[in-house]
Design an enzyme around this catalytic site. Structure first.
Site, PDB file in Angstrom:
ATOM      1  N   HIS A   1       1.046  -1.137  -0.033  1.00  0.00           N
ATOM      2  CA  HIS A   1       0.063   0.083   0.058  1.00  0.00           C
ATOM      3  C   HIS A   1       0.827   1.283  -0.041  1.00  0.00           C
ATOM      4  O   HIS A   1       0.316   2.454  -0.031  1.00  0.00           O
ATOM      5  CB  HIS A   1      -1.081   0.011   1.072  1.00  0.00           C
ATOM      6  CG  HIS A   1      -0.413   0.273   2.433  1.00  0.00           C
ATOM      7  ND1 HIS A   1       0.007  -0.920   3.243  1.00  0.00           N
ATOM      8  CD2 HIS A   1      -0.423   1.310   3.369  1.00  0.00           C
ATOM      9  CE1 HIS A   1       0.737  -0.453   4.146  1.00  0.00           C
ATOM     10  NE2 HIS A   1       0.334   0.879   4.564  1.00  0.00           N
TER      11      HIS A   1
HETATM   12  N1  UDP Z   1      -3.293  -6.089   9.126  1.00  0.00           N
HETATM   13  C1  UDP Z   1      -4.463  -6.949   9.159  1.00  0.00           C
HETATM   14  N2  UDP Z   1      -5.361  -7.291   8.055  1.00  0.00           N
HETATM   15  C2  UDP Z   1      -4.693  -6.802   6.723  1.00  0.00           C
HETATM   16  C3  UDP Z   1      -3.467  -6.119   6.657  1.00  0.00           C
HETATM   17  C4  UDP Z   1      -2.855  -6.027   7.839  1.00  0.00           C
HETATM   18  O1  UDP Z   1      -4.942  -6.892  10.324  1.00  0.00           O
HETATM   19  O2  UDP Z   1      -5.421  -7.091   5.820  1.00  0.00           O
HETATM   20  C5  UDP Z   1      -2.629  -5.478   9.969  1.00  0.00           C
HETATM   21  C6  UDP Z   1      -1.305  -6.222  10.336  1.00  0.00           C
HETATM   22  O3  UDP Z   1      -1.156  -7.385  11.127  1.00  0.00           O
HETATM   23  C7  UDP Z   1      -0.421  -5.189  11.170  1.00  0.00           C
HETATM   24  C8  UDP Z   1      -1.121  -3.681  10.599  1.00  0.00           C
HETATM   25  O4  UDP Z   1      -2.434  -4.444   9.981  1.00  0.00           O
HETATM   26  O5  UDP Z   1      -0.768  -5.216  12.630  1.00  0.00           O
HETATM   27  C9  UDP Z   1      -0.372  -3.007   9.616  1.00  0.00           C
HETATM   28  O6  UDP Z   1      -1.063  -1.917   9.318  1.00  0.00           O
HETATM   29  P1  UDP Z   1      -0.621  -1.537   7.914  1.00  0.00           P
HETATM   30  O7  UDP Z   1       0.310  -2.544   6.912  1.00  0.00           O
HETATM   31  O8  UDP Z   1      -1.743  -0.808   7.287  1.00  0.00           O
HETATM   32  O9  UDP Z   1       0.458  -0.238   8.462  1.00  0.00           O
HETATM   33  P2  UDP Z   1       1.918  -0.133   8.521  1.00  0.00           P
HETATM   34  O10 UDP Z   1       2.718  -1.253   9.453  1.00  0.00           O
HETATM   35  O11 UDP Z   1       2.565  -0.134   7.133  1.00  0.00           O
HETATM   36  O12 UDP Z   1       2.130   1.264   9.115  1.00  0.00           O
END
Ligand code: UDP
Length: 361
Positions: A209
């Site tokens: 994303h």
């Molecule tokens: N996550 C979730 N379902 C999904 C994708 C991600 O529960 O379909 C959870 C994942 O386990 C993690 C968090 O969302 O704990 C990460 O979110 P994201 O990738 O949006 O944010 P980033 O870590 O990149 O800031």
């Protein structure tokens, strides 16, 4: 002590859940601590918001600022205007922000200008990549934070190098891992598990994303087709983020292995990760979870703010080209994964340490 806790986006909800539990535990022990939960409305899809409140038993927010989407500046400004009103109507001793999203930075600025102390959970991490909105959010938030809670010694060192007062920096571990440990025995197979013929170790999980991977439709298409070819006969489960979905639109892709599914709730998603053969992602949070679960992770970015996931954990930083990903993936298929370890204090108790420290300040 009256704390206003801010959460705006999916990773924030996962991070505040154990902090709220730790506050409630202290309340039940008679400590004078209360909280007010403010949802900024940055993420508002059911799949990215409500589901996490339900599954992680997060209390209904006391207030929802309902800012929704916009450009970086529009969203940040809308959060600031609404949060100022919220704080004027509901004064508190301390504002607690987590992570690195626009809500984190916007609410920290508003609190500080109203002379309210700011606490930043997940402070000090740096990618050095100023093209990432998250890096700007981290730098600005930390620059006005009063109490820093860090996930790693390297994050604490970053803050010390920047000249922040060491007595304000608390290395406590990782609240995202608190949530993981608190819910590991509740994770469940998603509804499509049997339909897709999934079994432990026979599929890969893909999430993308970040703007560097998804903002250009043609390169996103080529990347997905490249990943599809690279994995041989393994299936790939791709919970597609609304941002990525909007860019792909109705594009006709020639894919044999990639199976598109909706963004998953936490319990289904962690089940998918825990039982996967490997993960390909551009998420920071997921690389922390794969580190703890010992699942090979290929991060499609050129930098990381979480070096411990590479030095100690199972994460491989492979850049954003399909050639580099293929090289790393093939090497892994030939040689397997040699390392696995859990970073210091990623033990499920970070939130308790945070509340203990706050009760002392
Ligand atoms: N996550 C979730 N379902 C999904 C994708 C991600 O529960 O379909 C959870 C994942 O386990 C993690 C968090 O969302 O704990 C990460 O979110 P994201 O990738 O949006 O944010 P980033 O870590 O990149 O800031």
């Amino acid at each position: 002590m009256k704390i206003t806790i801010v959460a705006g986006a999916r990773p924030n909800f996962i991070k505040i859940a154990p902090i709220i539990k730790a506050i409630e535990k202290n309340q039940s022990e008679g400590k004078t601590i209360s909280f007010r939960l403010v949802h900024t409305g940055q993420h508002y899809d059911k799949n990215l918001s409500d589901t996490f409140f339900e599954e992680l038993n997060i209390p209904h927010p006391n207030s929802n600022l309902e800012v929704k989407s916009g450009t970086q500046a529009q969203q940040t400004a809308a959060i600031m205007i609404a949060f100022e009103q919220e704080l004027l109507e509901n004064p508190c001793d301390l504002v607690l922000v987590v992570g690195d999203v626009n809500s984190t930075m916007a609410c920290a600025i508003v609190a500080k200008k109203l002379n309210i102390k700011v606490t930043h959970v997940e402070a000090g991490i740096r990618s050095g990549d100023m093209t990432m909105p998250e890096e700007i959010n981290r730098i600005v938030t930390d620059s006005i934070t009063d109490y820093f809670f860090t996930t790693s010694t390297s994050a604490s060192e970053n803050l010390l190098k920047l000249g922040f007062d060491g007595s304000k920096i608390h290395f406590v571990g990782n609240v995202m891992i608190d949530t993981l440990f608190q819910n590991l025995n509740r994770i469940t197979a998603p509804i499509f598990w049997d339909e897709f013929g999934l079994e432990t170790g026979n599929y890969i999980v893909l999430t993308l994303h970040r703007p560097s991977n998804v903002d250009e439709e043609k390169s996103l298409q080529e990347l997905l087709e490249g990943i599809d070819k690279m994995v041989g006969d393994k299936k790939i489960i791709f919970p597609i983020h609304p941002r990525t979905k909007a860019i792909l639109g109705e594009t006709n892709l020639n894919l044999k292995n990639i199976l598109f599914v909706e963004p998953q709730g936490y319990l289904n998603f962690m089940f998918l990760i825990k039982n996967s053969f490997a993960v390909i992602t551009d998420s920071g949070g997921i690389s922390e979870e794969t580190t703890v679960l010992g699942i090979p992770c290929f991060t499609m970015r050129t930098t990381t703010e979480r070096p411990e996931t590479i030095e100690i954990g199972t994460n491989n930083l492979v850049g954003i080209s399909i050639e580099n990903l293929t090289l790393a993936f093939t090497t892994f298929l030939e040689n397997g994964m040699s390392k696995r370890g859990i970073p210091e204090l990623w033990d499920g108790k970070a939130s308790e340490r945070i509340i203990d420290a706050l009760l002392k300040v």
